[in-house]
Write an enzyme that holds these catalytic residues in place. Structure first.
Site, PDB file in Angstrom:
ATOM      1  CE1 TYR A 168       3.056   3.703  21.482  1.00 35.67           C
ATOM      2  CE2 TYR A 168       3.144   3.378  23.860  1.00 35.67           C
ATOM      3  CZ  TYR A 168       3.705   3.233  22.612  1.00 35.67           C
ATOM      4  OH  TYR A 168       4.930   2.605  22.480  1.00 35.67           O
ATOM      5  CE  LYS A 176       3.315   0.002  20.916  1.00 35.78           C
ATOM      6  NZ  LYS A 176       4.103  -0.686  19.858  1.00 35.78           N
TER       7      LYS A 176
END
Length: 245
Positions: free
Chosen positions: A150, A154
């Site tokens: 994740y 990002k």
């Protein structure tokens, strides 16, 4: 909390629109006069959102390049884009798999880049100045346990923001990221219901609380608006001071 903006006569494309920050953003933009195309995978939630706000629903999986290409064949030019579609597959770094890593990157980074490509092309062809806002995360700015895939996705999204900023700036197109902390969507409320998990996280936030979806949507709306006319290439933390520690 409701920020006031006037988006009358402006068309905005929002991905990840069926829940959480995406849904709050669609609600705020429609209430501010925008014509919104709301894209997501959940057709039932999109239909409900369209009934409540008057947005135009579009079922779309942003991890599917062919589906993105096909969707934009029948869409006109937009004045704004909010890339809010995202997934999180949390696992320990030593247990990360290629499949989970690729899946998260396909939605959070690649999907956002491909949607932005189409929206930017439309803006350039129509000679429209505009604004693109990518919904990133505090996980792009600091290290968090169990967030390897994740966080990588990002951080990639923030890099995409900067690349788009310098390439699209000459056409009058601004590109920014917002990087929220834990945001109290229904899923997050459940995920953080355990006090053993919740309390240490809250102590790390100087304001002492998590964000509400409308608080993030307000910052997105600001970056889309003329009030942010000289803001581009920024990764703006919406985190109650978390990354300041």
């Amino acid at each position: 909390m409701n920020a006031t903006f006037d988006f009358s006569g402006r068309s905005i494309f929002v991905t990840g629109a069926s829940s959480g920050i995406g849904r709050a953003t669609v609600e705020m933009l429609c209430a501010s006069g925008a014509d919104v195309v709301a894209a997501a995978r959940n057709a039932n939630e999109l239909a409900r959102l369209a009934e409540e706000t008057g947005c135009e629903p579009l079922k779309l999986d942003v991890s599917d390049e062919a589906a993105i290409d096909e969707a934009f064949l029948s869409l006109g030019a937009f004045d704004g884009l909010v890339n809010c579609a995202g997934i999180a597959l949390l696992e320990r770094a030593v247990e990360t798999t290629a499949a989970s890593f690729d899946r998260v990157m396909a939605v959070n980074a690649r999907g956002a880049a491909l949607v932005a490509k189409h929206v930017a092309r439309g803006m350039i062809d129509a000679k429209r100045a505009g604004s693109i806002v990518n919904v990133s995360s505090q996980a792009a700015l600091v290290a968090l346990d169990d967030h390897l895939s994740y966080s990588a996705s990002k951080a990639a999204l923030d890099a995409i923001t900067r690349a788009l900023c310098i390439e699209l700036g000459p056409f009058g197109i601004r590109v920014n990221s917002v990087n929220p902390t834990v945001t109290l969507t229904p899923m997050a409320v459940q995920a953080w219901s355990d006090p053993v998990k919740r309390e240490p996280a809250l102590k790390a936030i100087p304001l002492g609380r998590f964000a509400e979806a409308v608080e993030v949507a307000s910052v997105v709306a600001f970056l889309l608006s003329d009030a942010a006319s000289m803001v581009s290439g920024v990764s703006l933390a919406v985190d109650g001071g978390f990354v300041a520690r």
